[in-house]
Design a protein around this motif. Sequence first.
Motif, PDB file in Angstrom:
ATOM      1  N   VAL A 228       0.871  -1.184   0.000  1.00  0.00           N
ATOM      2  CA  VAL A 228       0.000   0.000   0.000  1.00  0.00           C
ATOM      3  C   VAL A 228       0.908   1.234   0.000  1.00  0.00           C
ATOM      4  N   THR A 229       0.962   1.905  -1.131  1.00  0.00           N
ATOM      5  CA  THR A 229       1.871   3.054  -1.254  1.00  0.00           C
ATOM      6  C   THR A 229       1.187   4.222  -1.962  1.00  0.00           C
ATOM      7  N   LEU A 230       1.605   5.414  -1.602  1.00  0.00           N
ATOM      8  CA  LEU A 230       1.186   6.623  -2.329  1.00  0.00           C
ATOM      9  C   LEU A 230       2.411   7.311  -2.933  1.00  0.00           C
ATOM     10  N   GLY A 231       3.518   6.566  -3.044  1.00  0.00           N
ATOM     11  CA  GLY A 231       4.728   7.133  -3.641  1.00  0.00           C
ATOM     12  C   GLY A 231       5.545   7.972  -2.669  1.00  0.00           C
ATOM     13  N   GLU A 232       5.419   7.644  -1.376  1.00  0.00           N
ATOM     14  CA  GLU A 232       6.117   8.411  -0.330  1.00  0.00           C
ATOM     15  C   GLU A 232       7.638   8.253  -0.421  1.00  0.00           C
ATOM     16  N   GLY A 233       8.338   9.210   0.231  1.00  0.00           N
ATOM     17  CA  GLY A 233       9.803   9.173   0.260  1.00  0.00           C
ATOM     18  C   GLY A 233      10.404   9.816  -0.982  1.00  0.00           C
ATOM     19  N   GLY A 234      11.725   9.659  -1.132  1.00  0.00           N
ATOM     20  CA  GLY A 234      12.409  10.298  -2.254  1.00  0.00           C
ATOM     21  C   GLY A 234      12.302  11.813  -2.188  1.00  0.00           C
ATOM     22  N   THR A 235      12.270  12.353  -0.984  1.00  0.00           N
ATOM     23  CA  THR A 235      12.056  13.794  -0.796  1.00  0.00           C
ATOM     24  C   THR A 235      13.374  14.558  -0.973  1.00  0.00           C
ATOM     25  N   PRO A 236      13.289  15.873  -1.252  1.00  0.00           N
ATOM     26  CA  PRO A 236      14.516  16.648  -1.497  1.00  0.00           C
ATOM     27  C   PRO A 236      15.430  16.750  -0.276  1.00  0.00           C
ATOM     28  N   LEU A 237      16.729  16.673  -0.529  1.00  0.00           N
ATOM     29  CA  LEU A 237      17.738  17.075   0.461  1.00  0.00           C
ATOM     30  C   LEU A 237      18.302  18.377  -0.099  1.00  0.00           C
ATOM     31  N   LEU A 238      17.861  19.477   0.493  1.00  0.00           N
ATOM     32  CA  LEU A 238      18.074  20.790  -0.101  1.00  0.00           C
ATOM     33  C   LEU A 238      19.177  21.545   0.625  1.00  0.00           C
TER      34      LEU A 238
ATOM     35  N   MET B  56       3.678   4.999   7.517  1.00  0.00           N
ATOM     36  CA  MET B  56       2.298   4.546   7.309  1.00  0.00           C
ATOM     37  C   MET B  56       2.202   3.543   6.172  1.00  0.00           C
ATOM     38  N   THR B  57       3.025   3.688   5.129  1.00  0.00           N
ATOM     39  CA  THR B  57       3.006   2.704   4.035  1.00  0.00           C
ATOM     40  C   THR B  57       3.313   1.305   4.585  1.00  0.00           C
ATOM     41  N   MET B  58       4.264   1.229   5.524  1.00  0.00           N
ATOM     42  CA  MET B  58       4.621  -0.071   6.134  1.00  0.00           C
ATOM     43  C   MET B  58       3.509  -0.550   7.064  1.00  0.00           C
TER      44      MET B  58
ATOM     45  N   LYS C  95      -6.395  -7.261   9.022  1.00  0.00           N
ATOM     46  CA  LYS C  95      -7.111  -6.284   9.860  1.00  0.00           C
ATOM     47  C   LYS C  95      -8.171  -5.584   9.016  1.00  0.00           C
ATOM     48  N   GLN C  96      -9.228  -5.135   9.688  1.00  0.00           N
ATOM     49  CA  GLN C  96     -10.314  -4.490   8.951  1.00  0.00           C
ATOM     50  C   GLN C  96     -10.240  -2.971   8.995  1.00  0.00           C
ATOM     51  N   SER C  97      -9.643  -2.468  10.077  1.00  0.00           N
ATOM     52  CA  SER C  97      -9.631  -1.023  10.220  1.00  0.00           C
ATOM     53  C   SER C  97      -8.351  -0.587  10.907  1.00  0.00           C
ATOM     54  N   VAL C  98      -8.070   0.694  10.794  1.00  0.00           N
ATOM     55  CA  VAL C  98      -6.886   1.235  11.456  1.00  0.00           C
ATOM     56  C   VAL C  98      -7.300   2.354  12.409  1.00  0.00           C
ATOM     57  N   LEU C  99      -6.543   2.449  13.494  1.00  0.00           N
ATOM     58  CA  LEU C  99      -6.798   3.449  14.531  1.00  0.00           C
ATOM     59  C   LEU C  99      -5.469   4.087  14.920  1.00  0.00           C
ATOM     60  N   CYS C 100      -5.506   5.394  15.163  1.00  0.00           N
ATOM     61  CA  CYS C 100      -4.318   6.044  15.706  1.00  0.00           C
ATOM     62  C   CYS C 100      -4.718   7.154  16.660  1.00  0.00           C
ATOM     63  N   ALA C 101      -3.780   7.485  17.549  1.00  0.00           N
ATOM     64  CA  ALA C 101      -3.840   8.733  18.310  1.00  0.00           C
ATOM     65  C   ALA C 101      -2.978   9.702  17.540  1.00  0.00           C
TER      66      ALA C 101
ATOM     67  N   ALA D  26      -5.338   8.617   4.719  1.00  0.00           N
ATOM     68  CA  ALA D  26      -5.039   8.452   3.293  1.00  0.00           C
ATOM     69  C   ALA D  26      -4.673   6.998   2.957  1.00  0.00           C
ATOM     70  N   TYR D  27      -3.768   6.417   3.740  1.00  0.00           N
ATOM     71  CA  TYR D  27      -3.314   5.050   3.427  1.00  0.00           C
ATOM     72  C   TYR D  27      -4.415   4.022   3.667  1.00  0.00           C
ATOM     73  N   ALA D  28      -5.256   4.242   4.680  1.00  0.00           N
ATOM     74  CA  ALA D  28      -6.397   3.336   4.905  1.00  0.00           C
ATOM     75  C   ALA D  28      -7.337   3.380   3.705  1.00  0.00           C
ATOM     76  N   THR D  29      -7.564   4.575   3.183  1.00  0.00           N
ATOM     77  CA  THR D  29      -8.420   4.723   2.000  1.00  0.00           C
ATOM     78  C   THR D  29      -7.840   3.928   0.834  1.00  0.00           C
ATOM     79  N   ARG D  30      -6.543   4.054   0.643  1.00  0.00           N
ATOM     80  CA  ARG D  30      -5.873   3.353  -0.451  1.00  0.00           C
ATOM     81  C   ARG D  30      -5.986   1.827  -0.302  1.00  0.00           C
ATOM     82  N   ALA D  31      -5.988   1.378   0.957  1.00  0.00           N
ATOM     83  CA  ALA D  31      -6.046  -0.063   1.244  1.00  0.00           C
ATOM     84  C   ALA D  31      -7.481  -0.588   1.284  1.00  0.00           C
ATOM     85  N   GLY D  32      -8.459   0.315   1.215  1.00  0.00           N
ATOM     86  CA  GLY D  32      -9.846  -0.113   1.328  1.00  0.00           C
ATOM     87  C   GLY D  32     -10.241  -0.466   2.750  1.00  0.00           C
ATOM     88  N   MET D  33      -9.569   0.132   3.716  1.00  0.00           N
ATOM     89  CA  MET D  33      -9.890  -0.136   5.120  1.00  0.00           C
ATOM     90  C   MET D  33     -10.550   1.100   5.728  1.00  0.00           C
ATOM     91  N   THR D  34     -11.278   0.891   6.819  1.00  0.00           N
ATOM     92  CA  THR D  34     -11.853   2.043   7.512  1.00  0.00           C
ATOM     93  C   THR D  34     -10.840   2.585   8.514  1.00  0.00           C
TER      94      THR D  34
END
Length: 352
Positions: free
Chosen positions: A24-34, A65-67, A77-83, A94-102
């Motif tokens: 489950v990825t949204l293309g995260e990482g590979g960010t600039p080192l400026l 979150m991708t991991m 698992k059916q759903s994800v929860l966080c504080a 976002a990642y739950a949506t991509r995975a089809g989870m609530t």
Amino acid sequence: AVRWPGVIEAYRNRMPVQDDWTIVTLGEGGTPLLPAPVLSELTGCEVHLKVDGANPTGSFKDRGMTMAVTAALAEGKQSVLCASTGNTSASAAAYATRAGMTCAVLVPRGKIALGKLAQAVAHGARILQIDGNFDDCLELARKTTSDYPSIALVNSVNPTRIAGQASAAYEICDDLGRAPDVHCLPVGNAGNITAYWKGFRAYHADGVIPELPRMFGFQAAGAAPLVHGAPVKNPETIATAIRIGAPASWGTAVAARDESGGLFAAVTDDEILAAYRLLSAREAVFVEPASAASVAGLLKSSAGGTLPRGSLVVCTVTGHGLKDPDTALLTAPDPEIVPIDPAAVAAALELA
Ligand code: F0G
């Protein structure tokens, strides 16, 4: 140029994934080192910014979150929860949506920056506010997921999150061809400093980098338990992302400091805001207040003599400035009204 595949595919041999898992990825990482010329000039160091606000949901949380969501899906698992103080919830949603989870997110009532709330709403998460701070939210999230095993806890107490976030350390070393001398970052719940140190150590153990960096962790003065060496009961700071009094990864954060010869230090809200404005107005990097804590700490360490001149320094700026538009506009005048006249427009640019 080859398309960046996201952090799991980019560092697959270092990630706890199995061959048959759906990633489950949204293309995260590979960010600039400026390179940061203004900060380099001010400190006499070679300073680079790891711009992790450039991630898909605008913060470093996407790396973990991708991991976490990939593992949750594989475990059925059916759903994800966080504080969350906001960014974890935006990322989880976002990642739950991509995975089809609530997804449901537990947040401290009234203490979430506007942009983060907008993201969780946009991705369709259930937003549950409690009258308490982040530490109370995390306790409730832990109890809930222990009582209900079909719900995955995707906070950084989940080791898969840490493994994903270690990717930032790999990227920095890959870009520089070595580790920095000093790595500066803001510290809240202390998952990220734990992840960076784990990543640097893994590269060191495998001979990819000859030397380890010193880890400099910065907390807001009103929420600085690691600096004081004791939990803070009522944490307060304008940097709501790091408004945390009892970091879950306390032990591993202290180990990162001690093993690396690093330090924890506190920066005031005024110092955070000064660094925040310097970053956007002079380096052209718009971050949220918590992210500016790393740069406030850099400047303070330089002025106080704890940062050797000539050091190669990386400051991670963890979240995008658009996360918190209220703080950006705090002291801004209302936009000017001009007549429909080129001379008036040019005058505004002092060209007339
Ligand atoms: N910077 C930003 C922008 C954050 O959102 C956080 C944490 C941190 C720094 C500190 O990282 O907790 O790993 O030490 N935000 C969490 C959240 C707590 O819920 O979004 P840490």
